[in-house]
Motif scaffolding. Structure first.
Motif, PDB file in Angstrom:
ATOM      1  N   ILE A 147       0.848  -1.194   0.000  1.00 50.48           N
ATOM      2  CA  ILE A 147       0.000   0.000   0.000  1.00 50.48           C
ATOM      3  C   ILE A 147       0.883   1.243   0.000  1.00 50.48           C
ATOM      4  O   ILE A 147       1.805   1.341   0.800  1.00 50.48           O
ATOM      5  CB  ILE A 147      -0.903   0.010   1.245  1.00 50.48           C
ATOM      6  N   PRO A 148       0.640   2.189  -0.894  1.00 48.25           N
ATOM      7  CA  PRO A 148       1.391   3.445  -0.843  1.00 48.25           C
ATOM      8  C   PRO A 148       1.001   4.192   0.438  1.00 48.25           C
ATOM      9  O   PRO A 148      -0.015   4.869   0.480  1.00 48.25           O
ATOM     10  CB  PRO A 148       0.938   4.200  -2.091  1.00 48.25           C
ATOM     11  N   LEU A 150       1.949   6.791   2.428  1.00 47.56           N
ATOM     12  CA  LEU A 150       1.711   8.223   2.632  1.00 47.56           C
ATOM     13  C   LEU A 150       0.442   8.674   1.917  1.00 47.56           C
ATOM     14  O   LEU A 150      -0.320   9.478   2.438  1.00 47.56           O
ATOM     15  CB  LEU A 150       2.923   9.025   2.161  1.00 47.56           C
ATOM     16  N   MET A 151       0.182   8.103   0.733  1.00 47.37           N
ATOM     17  CA  MET A 151      -1.044   8.464   0.019  1.00 47.37           C
ATOM     18  C   MET A 151      -2.273   8.041   0.813  1.00 47.37           C
ATOM     19  O   MET A 151      -3.258   8.775   0.890  1.00 47.37           O
ATOM     20  CB  MET A 151      -1.066   7.768  -1.335  1.00 47.37           C
ATOM     21  N   PHE A 152      -2.212   6.835   1.388  1.00 47.21           N
ATOM     22  CA  PHE A 152      -3.350   6.372   2.178  1.00 47.21           C
ATOM     23  C   PHE A 152      -3.557   7.248   3.398  1.00 47.21           C
ATOM     24  O   PHE A 152      -4.680   7.574   3.750  1.00 47.21           O
ATOM     25  CB  PHE A 152      -3.125   4.912   2.599  1.00 47.21           C
ATOM     26  N   ILE A 154      -2.778  10.360   3.704  1.00 48.62           N
ATOM     27  CA  ILE A 154      -3.359  11.628   3.247  1.00 48.62           C
ATOM     28  C   ILE A 154      -4.859  11.460   3.013  1.00 48.62           C
ATOM     29  O   ILE A 154      -5.674  12.283   3.447  1.00 48.62           O
ATOM     30  CB  ILE A 154      -2.644  12.111   1.968  1.00 48.62           C
ATOM     31  N   ALA A 155      -5.235  10.360   2.332  1.00 48.48           N
ATOM     32  CA  ALA A 155      -6.652  10.128   2.061  1.00 48.48           C
ATOM     33  C   ALA A 155      -7.445   9.983   3.357  1.00 48.48           C
ATOM     34  O   ALA A 155      -8.510  10.567   3.518  1.00 48.48           O
ATOM     35  CB  ALA A 155      -6.817   8.873   1.203  1.00 48.48           C
ATOM     36  N   MET A 156      -6.868   9.246   4.327  1.00 43.14           N
ATOM     37  CA  MET A 156      -7.609   9.008   5.568  1.00 43.14           C
ATOM     38  C   MET A 156      -7.732  10.278   6.399  1.00 43.14           C
ATOM     39  O   MET A 156      -8.753  10.521   7.036  1.00 43.14           O
ATOM     40  CB  MET A 156      -6.925   7.902   6.376  1.00 43.14           C
ATOM     41  N   SER A 158      -7.926  13.196   5.205  1.00 46.67           N
ATOM     42  CA  SER A 158      -8.951  14.040   4.588  1.00 46.67           C
ATOM     43  C   SER A 158     -10.341  13.605   5.020  1.00 46.67           C
ATOM     44  O   SER A 158     -11.256  14.418   5.102  1.00 46.67           O
ATOM     45  CB  SER A 158      -8.854  13.962   3.067  1.00 46.67           C
ATOM     46  N   ILE A 159     -10.506  12.301   5.271  1.00 48.68           N
ATOM     47  CA  ILE A 159     -11.818  11.806   5.694  1.00 48.68           C
ATOM     48  C   ILE A 159     -12.156  12.240   7.104  1.00 48.68           C
ATOM     49  O   ILE A 159     -13.301  12.558   7.408  1.00 48.68           O
ATOM     50  CB  ILE A 159     -11.830  10.268   5.668  1.00 48.68           C
ATOM     51  N   PHE A 246      -1.180  17.683   5.963  1.00 50.33           N
ATOM     52  CA  PHE A 246      -1.992  16.505   6.223  1.00 50.33           C
ATOM     53  C   PHE A 246      -1.614  15.851   7.538  1.00 50.33           C
ATOM     54  O   PHE A 246      -1.733  14.652   7.700  1.00 50.33           O
ATOM     55  CB  PHE A 246      -1.862  15.505   5.083  1.00 50.33           C
TER      56      PHE A 246
ATOM     57  N   ILE B  19      -6.168  -3.982  -2.094  1.00 53.25           N
ATOM     58  CA  ILE B  19      -5.824  -2.567  -1.929  1.00 53.25           C
ATOM     59  C   ILE B  19      -6.859  -1.685  -2.606  1.00 53.25           C
ATOM     60  O   ILE B  19      -7.292  -0.666  -2.069  1.00 53.25           O
ATOM     61  CB  ILE B  19      -4.418  -2.297  -2.492  1.00 53.25           C
ATOM     62  N   LEU B  26     -12.448   3.983   1.247  1.00 53.36           N
ATOM     63  CA  LEU B  26     -11.989   5.258   1.813  1.00 53.36           C
ATOM     64  C   LEU B  26     -12.548   6.422   1.017  1.00 53.36           C
ATOM     65  O   LEU B  26     -13.090   7.383   1.570  1.00 53.36           O
ATOM     66  CB  LEU B  26     -10.468   5.326   1.755  1.00 53.36           C
ATOM     67  N   ASN B  29     -16.137   7.155   1.526  1.00 48.70           N
ATOM     68  CA  ASN B  29     -16.476   7.697   2.839  1.00 48.70           C
ATOM     69  C   ASN B  29     -16.018   9.123   3.056  1.00 48.70           C
ATOM     70  O   ASN B  29     -16.299   9.713   4.083  1.00 48.70           O
ATOM     71  CB  ASN B  29     -15.886   6.811   3.925  1.00 48.70           C
ATOM     72  N   MET B  30     -15.268   9.672   2.099  1.00 47.03           N
ATOM     73  CA  MET B  30     -14.809  11.043   2.310  1.00 47.03           C
ATOM     74  C   MET B  30     -15.981  11.995   2.307  1.00 47.03           C
ATOM     75  O   MET B  30     -16.912  11.833   1.520  1.00 47.03           O
ATOM     76  CB  MET B  30     -13.843  11.440   1.191  1.00 47.03           C
ATOM     77  N   PRO B  31     -15.933  12.985   3.203  1.00 42.15           N
ATOM     78  CA  PRO B  31     -17.030  13.954   3.214  1.00 42.15           C
ATOM     79  C   PRO B  31     -17.031  14.737   1.909  1.00 42.15           C
ATOM     80  O   PRO B  31     -15.978  15.087   1.390  1.00 42.15           O
ATOM     81  CB  PRO B  31     -16.696  14.846   4.407  1.00 42.15           C
ATOM     82  N   PHE B 265       6.051  13.080  -3.257  1.00 40.49           N
ATOM     83  CA  PHE B 265       5.986  14.066  -2.187  1.00 40.49           C
ATOM     84  C   PHE B 265       6.943  15.215  -2.387  1.00 40.49           C
ATOM     85  O   PHE B 265       6.640  16.343  -2.011  1.00 40.49           O
ATOM     86  CB  PHE B 265       6.185  13.376  -0.849  1.00 40.49           C
ATOM     87  N   PHE B 279      -2.221  14.155  -7.398  1.00 37.02           N
ATOM     88  CA  PHE B 279      -2.904  13.379  -6.363  1.00 37.02           C
ATOM     89  C   PHE B 279      -3.471  14.300  -5.286  1.00 37.02           C
ATOM     90  O   PHE B 279      -4.639  14.197  -4.913  1.00 37.02           O
ATOM     91  CB  PHE B 279      -1.939  12.366  -5.739  1.00 37.02           C
ATOM     92  N   ILE B 283      -7.384  14.854  -4.336  1.00 36.38           N
ATOM     93  CA  ILE B 283      -7.970  14.640  -3.015  1.00 36.38           C
ATOM     94  C   ILE B 283      -8.710  15.896  -2.578  1.00 36.38           C
ATOM     95  O   ILE B 283      -9.846  15.850  -2.102  1.00 36.38           O
ATOM     96  CB  ILE B 283      -6.876  14.286  -1.990  1.00 36.38           C
ATOM     97  N   ARG B 286     -11.896  16.286  -4.454  1.00 33.67           N
ATOM     98  CA  ARG B 286     -12.738  15.087  -4.401  1.00 33.67           C
ATOM     99  C   ARG B 286     -12.856  14.449  -5.774  1.00 33.67           C
ATOM    100  O   ARG B 286     -13.925  13.959  -6.148  1.00 33.67           O
ATOM    101  CB  ARG B 286     -14.133  15.440  -3.858  1.00 33.67           C
ATOM    102  N   ALA B 299       0.788   1.451  -6.120  1.00 35.34           N
ATOM    103  CA  ALA B 299       0.822   0.135  -5.480  1.00 35.34           C
ATOM    104  C   ALA B 299       1.402  -0.893  -6.447  1.00 35.34           C
ATOM    105  O   ALA B 299       2.249  -1.713  -6.094  1.00 35.34           O
ATOM    106  CB  ALA B 299      -0.587  -0.279  -5.057  1.00 35.34           C
TER     107      ALA B 299
END
Lengths: 307, 323
Positions: A147-148, A150-152, A154-156, A158-159, A246, B19, B26, B29-31, B265, B279, B283, B286, B299
């Motif tokens: 799993i990448p 840092l990307m995950f 960041i996504a989490m 944001s949630i 983030f 994955i 995920l 579920n994002m707002p 990054f 990316f 994000i 959205r 991945a």
């Protein structure tokens, strides 16, 4: 003649058994005496950690440090009359630095600690029981590693409804436990193939006794050395994520959030005091941790340690 | 061997599938969704609801997931909601930038690491060795992004002005320059981010090479060669160096995965138009079709890197065979 050699051998064996092996601490001290960098690093590190926690503790209140003051924005050390001036929110940088460093250290201690606890439990289980259990666990670890991270994260982040420290620690831990598990599992597997564990198994010692009283003490060296090195990695992750926005929310300062100032060219060019102190502190902490951790790693390996 | 590679490749499929499910859940579920913040607030709710319906945003998540994966299998990666273009077009614009940055950075990594590692190993215990180790420790103490800031401060127009800041190529050169000038300009723009990326990855390779060279120097076959009177230059070049480079060669797959992961990054610090900035942008807006595909791409890249490392290892080291 023959009898003589046998008794000599026995004597040597007796002596070897009667003298206790030197403790990790003694070995570490011996190593430090021959490595000036590690020696200095250890003292700088202890000094920084004590100063950060004591400083953050004795600051009148976090609220004062954090309260914005729009009149005092971006004042240089000379203008504001304080040691490191003020940042773009009018907060004094010097006291903010203590609180930020304490938060960063807390987070990295927590992340490293939790991921090592997971790593020890899962890794020892996997290494000791082997076979199908080992295969299944390592497959999961492999998949998780793909799993990448840092990307995950960041996504989490944001949630998340609220960016709390606990949540941030949880997210970081989710992607650091695999490496620790691998490390512990490899060491456990190596120990399990050694004669002393096999002998103990043949004698019918209970598994719990073998694991806790016989194997774990032999893993301590490696775990301690890598714990210290992982601290640096956690600080790096925290800083990077907070730097990109983030990480932690604005209400929790950390070294990473302080570094955000450097993303604005104006600050980078004209207002060194807004970002340089945090940057220098990050580098000093990580440098010291790496030197100390490396010395510990040499201690953990009998072939490398100073005799 | 082809069989084992194929088998390893097949194992990837369930892993990537897992994955993708997690990432999709995920994202769902994002707002907020692709429409929040984009629309005129005066539009009647029914219209917005109709647009959601048309875009398939109201379906349950597994339905949307099946649509998404089904599309990908036949080469349809969906449409970006923020750019109003097919996802592949949006990513296609950026992928070359990230790819070239990664390759350049890898090149610099090996250019720096191999000589330093070999020198440190050859002259182990001397001042040169200590200097190289100290360099490695200092580089290790700089998280990539922090190093990026330092690089910008020192070498961009803010500091010495040796390298430009931001972007992947200057617009003037792109419109008027010859292909060679464009290439040089691109290189110029990529140098700072590439160095920031590569300094960290050099450390592993330096330590690995140094340990290997020291190990080989003390090995029995080198002692034998010495006692037979082989000149030390030949011993070092033919016997020590070649064998020490084996683990480094097999490390390249991991280095690729690491470099491209880091590139994402470092791009954000240098405002470099690659996959990483895309990316983050996705994000924030959205734009999940794009974000999901980028995550899956990386991945897959990581998995390929690990696989590549294993394959190279079996080629260069006959003692090891993939099980």
């Amino acid at each position: 003649m023959e009898q003589n050699t046998i008794s000599l051998e026995n004597k040597g064996l007796e002596m070897a058994l009667s003298t206790k092996p030197p403790s990790l601490f003694v070995l570490f001290w011996r190593e430090l005496k021959h490595d000036a960098f590690a020696f200095i690093s250890l003292f700088v590190l202890i000094f920084v950690i004590v100063a950060v926690y004591a400083g953050a503790f004795f600051l009148t209140s976090t609220r004062d440090v954090m309260s914005n003051n729009l009149i005092n924005q971006n004042q240089s050390p000379q203008d504001s009359g304080s040691l490191l001036g003020t940042d773009s929110n009018g907060r004094y940088v010097a006291p903010l630095l203590f609180v930020a460093a304490r938060n960063s250290l807390n987070i990295s201690f927590a992340v490293t600690g939790i991921s090592f606890i997971i790593g020890l439990v899962v890794g020892v289980t996997s290494g000791f029981y082997g076979g199908k259990i080992d295969n299944t666990i390592m497959r999961i670890v492999d998949t998780w590693t793909m799993i990448p991270a840092l990307m995950f994260i960041i996504a989490m982040i944001s949630i998340a409804d609220q960016r709390t420290v606990g949540l941030f620690i949880l997210f970081l831990t989710m992607f650091t436990w695999m490496a620790r598990t691998r490390l512990v599992r490899a060491a456990a597997l190596q120990n399990c193939n050694m004669d002393y564990i096999n002998a103990s198994k043949t004698l019918g010692t209970r598994n719990s006794v073998i694991i806790f009283r016989e194997m774990l003490p032999n893993l301590v060296d490696i775990v301690v050395a890598n714990f210290v090195l992982s601290l640096a990695a956690s600080i790096g992750m925290e800083t990077g994520l907070s730097l990109l926005g983030f990480g932690l929310g604005m209400e929790v300062p950390s070294l990473g959030t302080m570094l955000q100032a450097a993303l604005q060219p104006v600050n980078l060019q004209f207002r060194w005091w807004t970002w340089a102190p945090a940057l220098i502190l990050v580098v000093i902490i990580m440098l010291c941790i790496n030197f100390v951790g490396n010395a510990l790693q040499r201690v953990a390996d009998p072939k490398q340690r100073y005799q | 061997m082809y069989k084992t590679i194929l088998r390893r490749f097949l194992v990837l499929i369930p892993q990537l599938f897992l994955i993708s499910v997690v990432m999709f859940v995920l994202a769902v579920n994002m707002p907020g969704d692709a429409l929040s913040g984009m629309l005129d607030p005066n539009l009647p709710l029914a219209t917005i609801e109709q647009m959601r319906e048309d875009m398939g945003l109201n379906l349950p998540w597994y339905q949307r997931y099946i649509n998404w994966v089904g599309g990908m299998l036949v080469g349809d990666f969906g449409r970006s909601t923020a750019h109003m273009q097919p996802v592949l077009d949006v990513i296609g614009e950026r992928i070359w930038n990230t790819f070239s940055l990664g390759v350049y950075s890898l090149f610099l990594t090996y250019l720096i690491a191999i000589p330093l590692g070999v020198l440190a190993g050859k002259h182990s215990g001397t001042a040169l060795d200590k200097a190289i180790i100290t360099y490695a420790f200092v580089a290790l103490a700089m998280p990539t992004l922090v190093l990026g800031i330092v690089m910008i401060f020192l070498f961009s127009p803010i500091g010495l002005g040796w390298f430009p800041l931001g972007g992947s190529v200057s617009a003037v050169v792109l419109s008027t320059g010859t292909p060679f000038e464009i290439f040089l300009n691109q290189l110029h723009h990529r140098t700072l981010p590439a160095i920031s990326l590569s300094l960290v990855s050099t450390i592993t390779i330096i330590f690995m090479l140094r340990a290997n060279v020291i190990d080989r120097k003390a090995s029995d076959y080198v002692t034998l060669a010495r006692s037979k009177g082989v000149p030390s230059r030949t011993i070092f070049g033919k016997h020590i160096l070649r064998n020490s480079l084996v683990p480094v060669a097999s490390h390249i797959g991991l280095a690729i995965a690491f470099t491209f992961g880091g590139a994402v990054f470092i791009e954000m610090i240098f405002s470099y138009p690659g996959m990483g900035t895309l990316f983050l942008d996705s994000i924030n807006r959205r734009d999940f079709p794009v974000a999901n595909v980028i995550v899956m791409f990386f991945a897959f890249l990581t998995a390929l890197g690990v696989l590549l490392s294993d394959i190279i290892l079996t080629i260069v080291d006959p003692r090891i065979r993939i099980r």
